[in-house]
Structures are given as C-alpha cells and as structure tokens.
Enzyme design. Structure first.
Site, PDB file in Angstrom:
ATOM      1  N   CYS A  91       0.824  -1.212   0.000  1.00 45.16           N
ATOM      2  CA  CYS A  91       0.000   0.000   0.000  1.00 45.16           C
ATOM      3  C   CYS A  91       0.857   1.261   0.000  1.00 45.16           C
ATOM      4  O   CYS A  91       0.342   2.367  -0.146  1.00 45.16           O
ATOM      5  CB  CYS A  91      -0.926  -0.001   1.201  1.00 45.16           C
ATOM      6  SG  CYS A  91      -1.959  -1.472   1.301  1.00 45.16           S
ATOM      7  N   HIS A 124      -2.440   6.994   3.512  1.00 43.92           N
ATOM      8  CA  HIS A 124      -3.001   5.762   2.944  1.00 43.92           C
ATOM      9  C   HIS A 124      -4.326   5.465   3.635  1.00 43.92           C
ATOM     10  O   HIS A 124      -4.450   5.588   4.858  1.00 43.92           O
ATOM     11  CB  HIS A 124      -2.007   4.616   3.145  1.00 43.92           C
ATOM     12  CG  HIS A 124      -2.600   3.281   2.880  1.00 43.92           C
ATOM     13  ND1 HIS A 124      -3.323   3.007   1.738  1.00 43.92           N
ATOM     14  CD2 HIS A 124      -2.597   2.126   3.601  1.00 43.92           C
ATOM     15  CE1 HIS A 124      -3.733   1.755   1.769  1.00 43.92           C
ATOM     16  NE2 HIS A 124      -3.313   1.200   2.888  1.00 43.92           N
ATOM     17  N   ASN A 175     -10.028  -0.009   1.378  1.00 41.17           N
ATOM     18  CA  ASN A 175      -8.570   0.122   1.253  1.00 41.17           C
ATOM     19  C   ASN A 175      -8.181  -0.375  -0.141  1.00 41.17           C
ATOM     20  O   ASN A 175      -8.250  -1.566  -0.422  1.00 41.17           O
ATOM     21  CB  ASN A 175      -7.915  -0.726   2.365  1.00 41.17           C
ATOM     22  CG  ASN A 175      -6.397  -0.755   2.278  1.00 41.17           C
ATOM     23  OD1 ASN A 175      -5.813  -0.392   1.259  1.00 41.17           O
ATOM     24  ND2 ASN A 175      -5.765  -1.212   3.344  1.00 41.17           N
TER      25      ASN A 175
HETATM   26  C1  LIG Z   1      -8.862  -5.726  10.705  1.00 39.81           C
HETATM   27  C2  LIG Z   1      -9.368  -4.841  11.820  1.00 39.81           C
HETATM   28  C3  LIG Z   1     -10.486  -3.954  11.321  1.00 39.81           C
HETATM   29  C4  LIG Z   1      -9.937  -5.729  12.929  1.00 39.81           C
HETATM   30  O1  LIG Z   1     -10.365  -4.903  13.994  1.00 39.81           O
HETATM   31  P1  LIG Z   1      -9.932  -5.280  15.465  1.00 39.81           P
HETATM   32  O2  LIG Z   1     -10.557  -4.285  16.346  1.00 39.81           O
HETATM   33  O3  LIG Z   1      -8.428  -5.399  15.505  1.00 39.81           O
HETATM   34  O4  LIG Z   1     -10.629  -6.676  15.623  1.00 39.81           O
HETATM   35  P2  LIG Z   1     -10.042  -8.012  16.280  1.00 39.81           P
HETATM   36  O5  LIG Z   1      -9.287  -8.778  15.258  1.00 39.81           O
HETATM   37  O6  LIG Z   1      -9.378  -7.673  17.578  1.00 39.81           O
HETATM   38  O7  LIG Z   1     -11.372  -8.768  16.595  1.00 39.81           O
HETATM   39  C5  LIG Z   1     -12.299  -8.241  17.579  1.00 39.81           C
HETATM   40  C6  LIG Z   1     -13.499  -9.128  17.618  1.00 39.81           C
HETATM   41  O8  LIG Z   1     -14.248  -8.982  16.404  1.00 39.81           O
HETATM   42  C7  LIG Z   1     -14.401 -10.268  15.783  1.00 39.81           C
HETATM   43  N1  LIG Z   1     -14.307 -10.056  14.333  1.00 39.81           N
HETATM   44  C8  LIG Z   1     -13.215 -10.095  13.541  1.00 39.81           C
HETATM   45  N2  LIG Z   1     -13.543  -9.828  12.267  1.00 39.81           N
HETATM   46  C9  LIG Z   1     -14.863  -9.597  12.273  1.00 39.81           C
HETATM   47  C10 LIG Z   1     -15.769  -9.249  11.270  1.00 39.81           C
HETATM   48  N3  LIG Z   1     -15.416  -9.088   9.984  1.00 39.81           N
HETATM   49  N4  LIG Z   1     -17.067  -9.084  11.618  1.00 39.81           N
HETATM   50  C11 LIG Z   1     -17.468  -9.221  12.888  1.00 39.81           C
HETATM   51  N5  LIG Z   1     -16.644  -9.569  13.887  1.00 39.81           N
HETATM   52  C12 LIG Z   1     -15.349  -9.741  13.580  1.00 39.81           C
HETATM   53  C13 LIG Z   1     -13.281 -11.122  16.306  1.00 39.81           C
HETATM   54  O9  LIG Z   1     -13.600 -12.474  16.232  1.00 39.81           O
HETATM   55  C14 LIG Z   1     -13.177 -10.625  17.721  1.00 39.81           C
HETATM   56  O10 LIG Z   1     -14.199 -11.209  18.482  1.00 39.81           O
HETATM   57  P3  LIG Z   1     -13.966 -11.604  20.038  1.00 39.81           P
HETATM   58  O11 LIG Z   1     -13.662 -10.293  20.721  1.00 39.81           O
HETATM   59  O12 LIG Z   1     -15.264 -12.204  20.422  1.00 39.81           O
HETATM   60  O13 LIG Z   1     -12.801 -12.533  20.036  1.00 39.81           O
HETATM   61  C15 LIG Z   1      -8.243  -3.946  12.393  1.00 39.81           C
HETATM   62  O14 LIG Z   1      -7.328  -4.746  13.095  1.00 39.81           O
HETATM   63  C16 LIG Z   1      -7.530  -3.206  11.325  1.00 39.81           C
HETATM   64  O15 LIG Z   1      -8.092  -2.363  10.638  1.00 39.81           O
HETATM   65  N6  LIG Z   1      -6.243  -3.426  11.157  1.00 39.81           N
HETATM   66  C17 LIG Z   1      -5.475  -2.767  10.138  1.00 39.81           C
HETATM   67  C18 LIG Z   1      -5.740  -3.432   8.833  1.00 39.81           C
HETATM   68  C19 LIG Z   1      -5.126  -2.694   7.701  1.00 39.81           C
HETATM   69  O16 LIG Z   1      -5.069  -1.507   7.722  1.00 39.81           O
HETATM   70  N7  LIG Z   1      -4.672  -3.450   6.723  1.00 39.81           N
HETATM   71  C20 LIG Z   1      -4.091  -2.952   5.577  1.00 39.81           C
HETATM   72  C21 LIG Z   1      -2.833  -2.265   5.852  1.00 39.81           C
HETATM   73  S1  LIG Z   1      -2.154  -1.604   4.456  1.00 39.81           S
END
Ligand SMILES: CC(C)(COP(=O)(O)OP(=O)(O)OC[C@H]1O[C@@H](n2cnc3c(N)ncnc32)[C@H](O)[C@@H]1OP(=O)(O)O)[C@@H](O)C(=O)NCCC(=O)NCCS
Length: 354
Positions: A141, A277, A308
C-alpha cells in the site's frame, strides 16, 4: 543568472563528455512537481450489506471498526491494465501532456496476475507512450508514494522528461470472499499522476523504509510454489494480522510523517491537506491526533466509499479532495503510504491544482 521563465524549465541538454574517458552527464531539471491527476473508480459498488451475505459480519461492525461503508469491486472488463489506462489518460489530459512526451511509466501494484512482463509495459503501449520506459514496483500500500519519490528523482536526475506514476489494484482477485479478517477491508481502483519539471520544489524529500522482520504481517495464505506443488489445497489469498498492522501504522507512521514534514521544511500548521493511505478510518484518526494536525486542515477520508485500495488509495483520495472542493486552492499536502513489507514512504507535495 536571471530567473528561469516557465519555458526554460525543461531538461537541459546532456552535458557532452570532455575529451578522454569521461562519460557524458545527463541533462537535468531544476525541480519536479505533480502536474496532472486522474482516477478510475470501478462501476460496481459493494455495500457492507451485500458483503455480509458471504462474510460472517455486520454493517455496524465494519463501519465501527474501519469507517468503511462500501467499496468498489472491478467487473471482468475492468482489468488492472484497463483501469490504469483510464486513470493515466485522465492524468495526462489534466497535465496537458501527450503520451509520447512521457519518458517513464511506473506502475505501483501488488495485483498484476502475470509474473512477467510488467503491466506497465502494456499500459504504456495502450496509452501510446511510445518513448517511455515502463516497469512495475511492489511496495504494498506504500507503492504509490514510492513511485512519486522515483518519479521526482527520474525527472530531476534527467532520466525522463515526464513520468507517469500509477497506483492500481484489482485486489478483489486476491480476497477470499468468506474471510472475515480481510474481505471487508479491500477495494479496487486506479489513480495516476504526471510528474514533470518545475521551477521550484514541488515534491519534498522522501522518508521511506522497509521492515522485513514483519514480512509475514501482510502477505499471502500460502506462496505460489506451495500451491503448484499441491494444487488440491486452496489457492493463495491475501492475509494479514489486523491488530499488528493497526498498532504499527497508528504509532510508527507518525514519526515517519513528522520526519517528512521536517525534511520538507514545512510545519504541520502550514499544511493544506493530509492524505494518508486509506487503511482504516481509526488509523487515520489516530494519526491526525498524534500529529496535532490543526482542525481546519482537510483530511482525506476516501476509505468510507472505496475501502482500502492499497497502492491506489493515495491518488484516489487526492482526486476526491479536488473533485469535492475539499482543498479548493491546492497547496501543500502530506502523503503517507504504508503496507506490506512492512514498507512505508512519506513526502510533502504541492497539489496539482489551484
Ligand atoms: C482488521 C481490523 C479492522 C480488525 O479490527 P480489530 O478491532 O483489531 O478486531 P479483532 O481482530 O481484535 O477482533 C475483535 C473481535 O471482532 C471479531 N471479528 C473479527 N472480524 C470480524 C468481522 N469481519 N465481523 C465481525 N466480527 C469480527 C473477532 O472475532 C473478535 O471477536 P472476540 O472479541 O469475540 O474474540 C483492524 O485490526 C484493522 O483495521 N487493522 C489494520 C488493517 C489494515 O489496515 N490493513 C491494511 C494495511 S495496508
């Protein structure tokens, strides 16, 4: 020496080699700037509701965690090359530059489906950029901001008169539509800029790097060799450790952004726009807060409508800011790209309008 007129802001002729075994030096441009901008957004809008018919998630969860309301996924005729050509043609028209005047086409992407040749070679051909070198770069990215740094140096160093830098992705080809950890984040699209010679600096020094110790944080579920050896298993898809990316981007990209400001000699109060980004709205908010960006400075938030789009996200966000009149007079913008590698690149640029 009298100041240069715009007509003189072109590459100087190569300096002839002195007698003997010296090599002639290339002609150079005093400075470089972005002079044209274009974008292509695929036709098909995929809402969170539609996405949740294949992913175990909800509109509310996706909006709250990422700020994404919808994204675009390309249809079959909207290939990586086709989207790139559309965006690039718009950027050339905006710059008033003929394709034949482009000296180099740089495509930043991670979703070209052929190992070789480069997609850039075909894009250059379809544009009629018959005098251009063409190649792809892979920096996740952060690819577009890497391309802007290269474009500036190619123009100033004399290797190209004008450089077309494109960021484009058809990332929907690499998403497992049932993977709740990735499917909701990514979208497709293309953005492009033309970089040309200028009488004053239009692109500040780049602050960039790569941390290969975090190679596996954003990558593939398996590599293609493993798939070739055992094609009965699932094909490779994109995977990422969301929380690790989130922490790295929210905290470590702020010092990078500050260094880019410092290198450009611009303070945060002097910015006319912040175009990071578009990874996650919460990452953008965290960066805005940590940078102490003044309230009146417009911040790109294209992610709400596009998701994204990886290497396409910065030029797409820039184009939306211009189209929506969010930054009416152009001015200076801080760009920060970050992603797979983990890699990053940031620089201050003068926006190509106003
Ligand atoms: C991916 C992202 C949105 C996940 O959000 P998060 O707050 O970290 O979520 P977590 O992985 O900690 O999961 C939290 C909870 O939501 C749940 N969950 C995960 N994905 C889910 C989805 N798509 N829908 C609903 N629930 C979801 C998990 O199972 C977890 O449940 P639990 O608390 O019962 O165990 C976040 O980590 C993120 O944006 N990261 C950066 C990603 C990014 O920018 N990538 C590209 C970089 S260039």
């Amino acid at each position: 020496m009298p100041p240069q007129t715009p007509a003189e802001i072109i590459h100087s002729e190569p300096v002839p080699a002195p007698a003997g075994r010296e090599i002639a030096a290339p002609g150079r441009a005093p400075h470089a700037q972005i002079i044209g901008l274009g974008a292509y957004r695929p036709r098909r809008v995929v809402t969170n509701e539609e996405l949740c018919t294949s992913v175990d998630s909800t509109d509310e969860w996706i909006r709250t965690r990422t700020g994404i309301a919808e994204r675009r996924w390309a249809e079959p005729d909207e290939t990586l090359v086709a989207m790139s050509v559309q965006a690039a043609a718009a950027a050339l028209a905006d710059a008033g530059i003929a394709a034949s005047d482009v000296g180099c086409v740089v495509l930043a992407t991670v979703t070209h489906l052929e190992q070789t040749p480069s997609a850039a070679a075909l894009i250059a051909h379809q544009l009629g950029a018959v005098n251009a070198a063409a190649f792809d770069i892979s920096a996740g990215c952060a690819g577009f901001c890497h391309g802007v740094a290269l474009g500036r140096d190619l123009v100033q160093g004399g290797s190209a008169g004008h450089v077309l830098v494109i960021g484009a992705e058809r990332i929907s080809d690499f998403i497992d539509p049932q993977d709740r950890t990735t499917a909701f984040i990514f979208g497709d699209g293309a953005g492009a800029v033309v970089i040309g010679p200028a009488g004053r600096p239009g692109i500040g020094p780049v602050v960039w790097g790569a941390d290969g110790s975090q190679y596996g944080v954003i990558g593939q579920t398996r590599d293609w060799k493993a798939f070739m050896e055992d094609p009965t298993g699932p094909r490779p898809f994109i995977q990422m450790s969301g929380q690790q990316v989130f922490r790295w981007a929210s905290y470590e990209m702020v010092p990078v952004a500050n260094r880019a400001l410092q290198a450009a000699g611009i303070t945060v109060d002097e910015l006319d726009a912040f175009i990071p980004h578009q990874a996650n709205m919460r990452i953008i908010d965290a960066m805005v807060k940590a940078l102490k960006l003044p309230e009146g400075v417009p911040v790109a938030r294209d992610i709400a409508a596009m998701g994204n789009t990886s290497a396409a996200s910065v030029p797409l966000a820039m184009e939306r800011m211009r189209r929506d009149g969010e930054v009416p007079r152009g001015g200076t913008a801080l760009l920060v790209g970050f992603g797979a590698g983990l890699s990053y690149a940031a620089q201050v640029v003068r926006l190509p309008w106003g």
